[in-house]
Design an enzyme around this catalytic site. Structure first.
Site, PDB file in Angstrom:
ATOM      1  N   HIS A  80       0.859  -1.186   0.000  1.00  0.00           N
ATOM      2  CA  HIS A  80       0.000   0.000   0.000  1.00  0.00           C
ATOM      3  C   HIS A  80       0.893   1.234   0.000  1.00  0.00           C
ATOM      4  CE1 HIS A  80      -3.142   2.823   1.105  1.00  0.00           C
ATOM      5  NE2 HIS A  80      -3.975   1.893   0.669  1.00  0.00           N
ATOM      6  N   ASP A 105      -7.933  -5.371   0.211  1.00  0.00           N
ATOM      7  CA  ASP A 105      -8.501  -6.204  -0.854  1.00  0.00           C
ATOM      8  C   ASP A 105      -8.144  -7.677  -0.723  1.00  0.00           C
ATOM      9  OD1 ASP A 105      -9.776  -4.157  -2.243  1.00  0.00           O
ATOM     10  OD2 ASP A 105      -7.858  -3.493  -3.044  1.00  0.00           O
TER      11      ASP A 105
HETATM   12  N1  CMC Z   1       4.100  -7.559  -5.092  1.00  0.00           N
HETATM   13  C1  CMC Z   1       5.444  -7.534  -5.277  1.00  0.00           C
HETATM   14  N2  CMC Z   1       6.216  -6.433  -5.112  1.00  0.00           N
HETATM   15  C2  CMC Z   1       5.593  -5.304  -4.743  1.00  0.00           C
HETATM   16  C3  CMC Z   1       4.199  -5.243  -4.544  1.00  0.00           C
HETATM   17  C4  CMC Z   1       3.451  -6.424  -4.716  1.00  0.00           C
HETATM   18  N3  CMC Z   1       2.139  -6.427  -4.526  1.00  0.00           N
HETATM   19  N4  CMC Z   1       3.848  -3.981  -4.194  1.00  0.00           N
HETATM   20  C5  CMC Z   1       4.986  -3.264  -4.171  1.00  0.00           C
HETATM   21  N5  CMC Z   1       6.053  -4.064  -4.515  1.00  0.00           N
HETATM   22  C6  CMC Z   1       7.473  -3.669  -4.531  1.00  0.00           C
HETATM   23  C7  CMC Z   1       7.795  -2.826  -5.752  1.00  0.00           C
HETATM   24  O1  CMC Z   1       8.238  -3.645  -6.819  1.00  0.00           O
HETATM   25  C8  CMC Z   1       8.882  -1.927  -5.221  1.00  0.00           C
HETATM   26  O2  CMC Z   1      10.076  -2.698  -5.147  1.00  0.00           O
HETATM   27  P1  CMC Z   1      11.525  -1.986  -5.356  1.00  0.00           P
HETATM   28  O3  CMC Z   1      11.657  -0.981  -4.246  1.00  0.00           O
HETATM   29  O4  CMC Z   1      12.502  -3.105  -5.284  1.00  0.00           O
HETATM   30  O5  CMC Z   1      11.475  -1.363  -6.718  1.00  0.00           O
HETATM   31  C9  CMC Z   1       8.448  -1.648  -3.773  1.00  0.00           C
HETATM   32  O6  CMC Z   1       7.664  -2.812  -3.398  1.00  0.00           O
HETATM   33  C10 CMC Z   1       7.614  -0.389  -3.618  1.00  0.00           C
HETATM   34  O7  CMC Z   1       6.496  -0.493  -4.495  1.00  0.00           O
HETATM   35  P2  CMC Z   1       5.866   0.716  -5.305  1.00  0.00           P
HETATM   36  O8  CMC Z   1       5.211   0.194  -6.515  1.00  0.00           O
HETATM   37  O9  CMC Z   1       6.890   1.795  -5.443  1.00  0.00           O
HETATM   38  O10 CMC Z   1       4.778   1.208  -4.260  1.00  0.00           O
HETATM   39  P3  CMC Z   1       3.579   2.189  -4.552  1.00  0.00           P
HETATM   40  O11 CMC Z   1       3.298   2.893  -3.275  1.00  0.00           O
HETATM   41  O12 CMC Z   1       3.838   3.012  -5.772  1.00  0.00           O
HETATM   42  O13 CMC Z   1       2.359   1.194  -4.941  1.00  0.00           O
HETATM   43  C11 CMC Z   1       0.566  -0.330  -4.706  1.00  0.00           C
HETATM   44  C12 CMC Z   1       1.394   0.788  -4.031  1.00  0.00           C
HETATM   45  C13 CMC Z   1      -0.640  -0.649  -3.805  1.00  0.00           C
HETATM   46  C14 CMC Z   1       0.034   0.168  -6.065  1.00  0.00           C
HETATM   47  C15 CMC Z   1       1.448  -1.582  -4.892  1.00  0.00           C
HETATM   48  O14 CMC Z   1       1.891  -2.058  -3.631  1.00  0.00           O
HETATM   49  C16 CMC Z   1       0.756  -2.697  -5.672  1.00  0.00           C
HETATM   50  O15 CMC Z   1       0.827  -2.721  -6.903  1.00  0.00           O
HETATM   51  N6  CMC Z   1       0.045  -3.649  -4.951  1.00  0.00           N
HETATM   52  C17 CMC Z   1      -0.734  -4.646  -5.634  1.00  0.00           C
HETATM   53  C18 CMC Z   1      -2.079  -4.053  -6.047  1.00  0.00           C
HETATM   54  C19 CMC Z   1      -3.007  -3.866  -4.862  1.00  0.00           C
HETATM   55  O16 CMC Z   1      -3.177  -4.742  -4.038  1.00  0.00           O
HETATM   56  N7  CMC Z   1      -3.677  -2.687  -4.825  1.00  0.00           N
HETATM   57  C20 CMC Z   1      -4.658  -2.370  -3.822  1.00  0.00           C
HETATM   58  C21 CMC Z   1      -4.255  -1.254  -2.903  1.00  0.00           C
HETATM   59  S1  CMC Z   1      -5.319  -1.183  -1.458  1.00  0.00           S
HETATM   60  C22 CMC Z   1      -6.848  -0.679  -2.085  1.00  0.00           C
HETATM   61  C23 CMC Z   1      -6.864   0.760  -2.377  1.00  0.00           C
HETATM   62  O17 CMC Z   1      -6.903   1.539  -1.437  1.00  0.00           O
HETATM   63  O18 CMC Z   1      -6.844   1.113  -3.566  1.00  0.00           O
END
Ligand code: CMC
Length: 428
Positions: free
Chosen positions: A306, A363
């Site tokens: 998140h 989720d």
């Molecule tokens: N699986 C594997 N790696 C992950 C995941 C995941 N679900 N989420 C983040 N990472 C890694 C990402 O690759 C990055 O690694 P590194 O630092 O080595 O490059 C690190 O963790 C930070 O991730 P980010 O993408 O920079 O984080 P963000 O804050 O931009 O994205 C997120 C947040 C929720 C979009 C992301 O964690 C994700 O894609 N999760 C899966 C989708 C999901 O479950 N979304 C629902 C969110 S909760 C409902 C809502 O409120 O919308």
């Protein structure tokens, strides 16, 4: 004297006021930055940017705290129904008994859709995604209620708010009925909000249907924990569209589109698809954890991570407990739940997830409950939208009523070609 931050740009030094919120959160006010220095800030994905001050929801991602209008989410989920929480979000205070009765009655009185709106459903393909239908029909409400579109008229806004909260479950259930080829079930205003929604989803003219009280209360809880989450992607969309003085229906319709994405509300659907995929692939959880860690692969564990929660998602904790209770009570043995539990265990112990503070989010378990209730996977994000509606409305209203609100118009740092001469078609 109020606090300031100092910024040095070349030989200029600028004092920027620090704004302190009620929970002692601090933000540097850069309102004068461009006019003084000619520079803008760059913050892709708005990771460090506060777009507004807001009194709706407090969230502390480091400590896993979530409060609507000051009330902890755990207490609201335990003690309220969804309509009570909707009132709290929209009007800022918990209703007294009289206010709650009046609000419930008003919502109940607006549940039907205009008969002409039903013909919209004839035009959609049978396999249309219900989120597409939801956003289209919500947008279309503005064509049926042209008398109440003025965002600056409190009476028009009020009736639009009640219409939206009342009609969204009807619009959603019609989308589901359309996908099945079954007749639409009209709302029954003698029933509670969640009971009525389940009736419209699952009753048919040829068989008796009574909603299971366990499902009604699980649905209330799920809608409550989804009801607001401060400046997330869809809420910011609603605020941004509304900042152009677009009407409430148009603003909410855009929010629904933003929520649809799998990185946001669409993740609940994606979680179940992922769990199904793992099951069909022999249930090898480790294989998928390995894939999620492999940067070349592009696969992510849906329902993990998140932007804001870096400790645990308090909503996931509430839902997980409810999920355990529900499956035990209904004596359901869901193989997906077992895979979800295994996945959670492996991921929470794995260095990759621990280092990046990737915890199960809201989720991760909600889909398992929806499945137990017989809700089809395509409808999961629709339920998220029904839950999030009062939050979107509260933010839209807060923005409209704020004297300092202006049209949202971010800047950029241009990186394209420099000025060049136009080349006519025959010379290209
Ligand atoms: N699986 C594997 N790696 C992950 C995941 C995941 N679900 N989420 C983040 N990472 C890694 C990402 O690759 C990055 O690694 P590194 O630092 O080595 O490059 C690190 O963790 C930070 O991730 P980010 O993408 O920079 O984080 P963000 O804050 O931009 O994205 C997120 C947040 C929720 C979009 C992301 O964690 C994700 O894609 N999760 C899966 C989708 C999901 O479950 N979304 C629902 C969110 S909760 C409902 C809502 O409120 O919308």
């Amino acid at each position: 004297m109020s606090e300031v931050a100092k910024l040095k740009c070349g030989d200029q030094e600028l004092e920027l006021p620090i704004i302190t919120g009620t929970e002692n959160e601090k933000g540097i006010d850069i309102g004068k930055l461009r006019s003084t220095t000619g520079m803008v800030t760059l913050d892709q994905g708005y990771v460090n940017t506060g777009s507004t001050t807001s009194a709706v929801t407090f969230l502390n991602g480091e400590e896993g705290v979530l409060r609507y209008r000051g009330y902890p989410i755990e207490q609201l989920a335990e003690n309220c129904d969804f309509i009570e929480v909707a009132y709290l979000l929209v009007y800022g205070e918990l209703p007294n008994e009289k206010e709650l009765v009046t609000f419930r009655e008003s919502i109940s009185s607006h549940t039907m859709l205009h008969e002409d709106l039903k013909s919209f459903y004839d035009g959609f393909p049978r396999d249309a995604h219900p989120m597409a239908i939801l956003s289209s029909v919500v947008g279309a409400l503005s064509t049926f209620y042209q008398d109440s579109l003025n965002p600056h008229d409190p009476d028009q806004v009020e009736v639009s708010i009640h219409r939206l909260i009342a009609k969204l479950p009807t619009i959603a259930s019609y989308a589901y009925k359309k996908s099945l080829g079954q007749p639409f079930t009209y709302p029954d205003n003698s029933k509670s909000y969640c009971d009525n929604f389940l009736q419209m989803m699952f009753s048919t003219p040829c068989a008796e249907y009574t909603s299971d009280p366990v499902f009604i209360s699980a649905l209330n809880m799920l809608l409550i924990v989804h009801a607001d989450h401060e400046q997330n992607c869809s809420t910011s969309t609603v605020r941004m569209v509304g900042s152009a003085d677009s009407n409430l229906f148009a603003s909410i319709s855009s929010g629904i589109c933003a929520l649809w994405g799998p990185l946001h509300g669409g993740a609940n659907e994606a979680v179940v698809q992922m769990l199904n995929q793992i099951k069909a692939d022999g249930g090898d959880v480790d294989k998928y954890v390995k894939m999620a860690k492999d940067k070349e692969d592009g696969f992510r564990l849906m329902g993990f991570g998140h932007r804001v929660y870096k400790n645990f998602d308090p909503r996931a904790t509430i839902i997980k407990k409810a999920c355990d209770r529900l499956l035990e009570k209904l004596d359901i043995d869901d193989p997906l739940f077992e895979i979800a539990q295994k996945l959670e265990k492996v991921a929470l112990e794995d260095e990759y997830f621990v280092d990046r503070k990737l915890y199960p989010n809201v989720d991760f378990y909600s889909g398992v409950i929806y499945r137990a209730m017989g809700i089809p996977v395509e409808m999961f994000t629709v339920l998220f939208a029904i839950g999030r509606l009062p939050g979107w409305i509260a933010h839209w209203k807060e923005m409209q009523n704020s004297p300092s609100s202006r049209i949202c118009r971010p800047r950029q740092v241009y990186t394209g070609p420099l000025n060049r001469e136009f080349v006519t078609l025959d010379k290209r």
